[in-house]
Write an enzyme that holds these catalytic residues in place. Sequence first.
Site, PDB file in Angstrom:
ATOM      1  N   ARG A 261      -5.408   5.720  -8.079  1.00 43.57           N
ATOM      2  CA  ARG A 261      -5.101   7.149  -8.124  1.00 43.57           C
ATOM      3  C   ARG A 261      -5.010   7.646  -9.562  1.00 43.57           C
ATOM      4  O   ARG A 261      -5.489   8.741  -9.893  1.00 43.57           O
ATOM      5  CB  ARG A 261      -3.795   7.416  -7.376  1.00 43.57           C
TER       6      ARG A 261
ATOM      7  N   LEU B 114       0.865  -1.176   0.000  1.00 44.52           N
ATOM      8  CA  LEU B 114       0.000   0.000   0.000  1.00 44.52           C
ATOM      9  C   LEU B 114       0.905   1.231   0.000  1.00 44.52           C
ATOM     10  O   LEU B 114       1.974   1.231   0.618  1.00 44.52           O
ATOM     11  CB  LEU B 114      -0.908   0.029   1.238  1.00 44.52           C
ATOM     12  N   ASP B 115       0.466   2.284  -0.692  1.00 47.37           N
ATOM     13  CA  ASP B 115       1.240   3.523  -0.720  1.00 47.37           C
ATOM     14  C   ASP B 115       1.434   4.055   0.697  1.00 47.37           C
ATOM     15  O   ASP B 115       0.632   3.790   1.594  1.00 47.37           O
ATOM     16  CB  ASP B 115       0.519   4.584  -1.557  1.00 47.37           C
ATOM     17  N   ARG B 116       2.464   4.845   0.863  1.00 50.88           N
ATOM     18  CA  ARG B 116       2.806   5.391   2.173  1.00 50.88           C
ATOM     19  C   ARG B 116       1.613   6.080   2.841  1.00 50.88           C
ATOM     20  O   ARG B 116       1.340   5.878   4.028  1.00 50.88           O
ATOM     21  CB  ARG B 116       3.965   6.387   2.027  1.00 50.88           C
TER      22      ARG B 116
ATOM     23  N   THR C  44      -1.573   5.727   2.181  1.00 53.43           N
ATOM     24  CA  THR C  44      -2.806   4.932   2.154  1.00 53.43           C
ATOM     25  C   THR C  44      -2.881   4.076   3.411  1.00 53.43           C
ATOM     26  O   THR C  44      -1.901   3.456   3.816  1.00 53.43           O
ATOM     27  CB  THR C  44      -2.845   4.034   0.905  1.00 53.43           C
TER      28      THR C  44
END
Length: 337
Positions: A252, A152-154, A156
């Site tokens: 995104r 997961l993105d930082r 998120t």
Amino acid sequence: MATEFELAPFVVAPQEAGHTLAKVLRSRLGGPTWTQVRRLIAARRVQINGSVCTDDARRLQEGETVTLLRHPQPLPATAHPQRLVLRHLDDQIVVVEKPAGINTVRHPRERTWPSRRRRQSPTLEDLTQWAIAARYQYSPHVLPRLRVVQRLDRETSGLLVFARTAEAERILGQQFQAHTVFRRYIAIVVGTMKGQTFRSRLVRDRGDGRRGSTRNPHRGKEAITHVDVIEHLPGYTVVSCRLETGRTHQIRIHLAEAGHPVCGEKVYIHTLDGQILDDPSGAPRLALHAAELGFLHPTTGQPLHWSMPLPDDLSRFLQQLKKSGGNRHSLKHSRDG
């Protein structure tokens, strides 16, 4: 207290690539002492591509963005193994609730860091291993390493699974590749959006250094995102995004390319033709949350499924949007106050 040094964010130039962060920063700052530069870095005052870096010996790559912060970047309050929520733990897998503000895994150059340095800037992988060790009352060093099967993105938050054995890693990897893992995200986006399915081919560089979709059928990888509307607000929409594929930044990119960026988006608000998509929301961070996760247990075959509500920061943000009625002045005033 404001920093004694000031430096605008910069992109690593070709002649700086391969040099250490400390060396490049010292040169850019005009020659402070090595001790001063190392203290800046150790104090969590330097970011690389938006993530805090406390490794003064980190070798920079061309094109990376380095930012010197005016104040130290604190660790998220949830970045502690005692606060990490383990939703499921057995000898094959662990499912956790990732807080926003930490990376899923460590940069390859940081993997040899000793435990003391890791604790200054922990990743989700670190926190999970420490939390497992605390539950079993073992030393983290005697536990099998965690195996990454998703990220997961930082910024998120949400549900994520790590494998704990090679067999679990292999079987979960097969499920992800076959697109049988159920993943549903909640996003708060700018504008009034309709439910739809996005299908495109994503490339690493759409032409300006950012990931994006291409019309060339021979390039990139197919990405499919199913979007349903949860709630319309004045000027914003709460949507559910179900991933059929799992490409980097897929949600995104698809939402921004449709003209409805996720609130708090910093990268994909920039369009390929140089425009910047408007986002007056004042979001505290990227308003994206991995709300559901489901798959077959890698050894028993049992169907497993978890859900997680919006964390407090996004819940407060959503209530703020509802109270403001989408009024741009009200949103900015409430954030500034």
